[in-house]
Write a protein that holds these residues in place. Structure first.
Motif, mmCIF file in Angstrom:
data_model
loop_
_atom_site.group_PDB
_atom_site.id
_atom_site.type_symbol
_atom_site.label_atom_id
_atom_site.label_comp_id
_atom_site.label_asym_id
_atom_site.label_seq_id
_atom_site.Cartn_x
_atom_site.Cartn_y
_atom_site.Cartn_z
ATOM 1 N N GLN A 68 20.991 42.948 42.830
ATOM 2 C CA GLN A 68 21.296 42.449 41.490
ATOM 3 C C GLN A 68 20.718 41.063 41.238
ATOM 4 N N ALA A 103 22.553 44.679 37.359
ATOM 5 C CA ALA A 103 21.325 43.886 37.483
ATOM 6 C C ALA A 103 20.679 43.583 36.142
ATOM 7 N N ASP A 161 27.364 43.299 32.335
ATOM 8 C CA ASP A 161 26.643 42.508 33.328
ATOM 9 C C ASP A 161 26.712 41.013 33.016
#
Length: 301
Positions: A68, A103, A161
């Motif tokens: 990530q 990611a 994220d």
């Protein structure tokens, strides 16, 4: 962080108005050509007087299911800008992004933050360039964050994220550091000790006590100090290394006498590449289960 003396400003080229006669225009073209040659020569001198920067990167997935982290190495960022401000002859950019929850945020930042920086970068003969660059970095971080949030919220389901960001921007002989989150940037310099030997000193670039302070910069120079390198890394490294330990580990690899030769790299480049790779691997060996990304930026005088 000023490392060297200020550089001369290049001569600016002016352009002739269209109403001049042919003789005046020929004279003006000759003068423009001469000024352009002078400007090119000045910029050439500026570039030759600056330290050479080279970036090395290493990334390890650790025990995570996916990588990530993301990183960017741009020893020469000039191609992203339409023009360089004033007497500036080189701009470099290095960054580490530690993603969490996926990611996508780290990759978005790696792909877009430097582009936003280029769009907002001061141009022309900007006065107060230092102040403008600091504002530019703040605006760039804010813009990149807003752009990602807009994209993430438009997805179904919305992306969750996130990412840290640690960047260094080198404008000629000045280093700017900007960060969000727990990734770090540290600087290694060497200076003369009381016994006449040289010792390494580690500085956190995110703290007030660094060479951006005039008095501290003068003290370093009087002590014969030189920057050796800059280290950027995500928190995966610093979970198992202190900043001092990481710097000493790198120095240990750089000072090793044996190094495997490769035709396309110099011995110095091989040492930095090896130090970068070995530091990331050692973090995993020490039990870090997180992603580990390391960038070493060599400063060669």
């Amino acid at each position: 962080m000023d490392l060297f003396d200020d550089l001369p400003e290049p001569t600016q080229t002016s352009f002739a108005p269209p109403a001049q006669d042919e003789e005046d225009r020929r004279f003006k073209r000759r003068r423009d050509d001469e000024e352009e040659e002078e400007e090119d020569e000045i910029k050439k001198v500026c570039r030759e007087g600056l330290p050479r920067l080279r970036g090395y990167a290493a990334a390890r997935r650790g025990e995570r299911e996916e990588m990530q982290d993301a990183h960017v190495l741009m020893p020469d960022m000039s191609s992203c800008l339409s023009s360089l401000p004033g007497h500036v002859s080189r701009i470099s950019y290095f960054a580490v992004f530690d993603g969490h929850g996926g990611a996508r945020a780290s990759r978005f930042a790696a792909e877009n933050l430097h582009l936003n920086l280029a769009k907002k970068f001061p141009s022309g003969d900007a006065e107060n360039l230092d102040k403008l660059l600091k504002k530019c970095l703040l605006d760039t971080f804010r813009q990149t964050d807003e752009d990602f949030l807009k994209k993430a919220s438009s997805q179904k389901p919305a992306w969750k994220d996130g990412s840290t960001a640690t960047c260094i921007l080198v404008v000629d002989d000045t280093v700017y550091s900007a960060n969000l989150g727990d990734s770090r940037a540290v600087l290694c310099r060497t200076e003369a000790a009381a016994d006449g030997q040289r010792k390494s000193v580690t500085l956190a670039l995110s703290k007030e006590h660094n060479p951006t302070i005039y008095e501290e910069r003068m003290r370093i120079q009087r002590a014969g100090g030189t920057v050796r390198f800059i280290l950027l890394a995500c928190d995966g490294l610093f979970k198992v290394f202190s900043a001092d330990e990481a710097v000493k580990f790198v120095l240990g690899v750089l000072q090793e006498t044996s190094v495997e030769q490769k035709d396309e790299l110099t011995e110095e480049e091989l040492r930095f590449e090896a130090a970068c790779q070995q530091l990331a691997s050692e973090a995993v060996r020490r039990g870090c289960a997180d992603n580990v990304t390391v960038i070493l930026v060599s400063v060669c005088h």
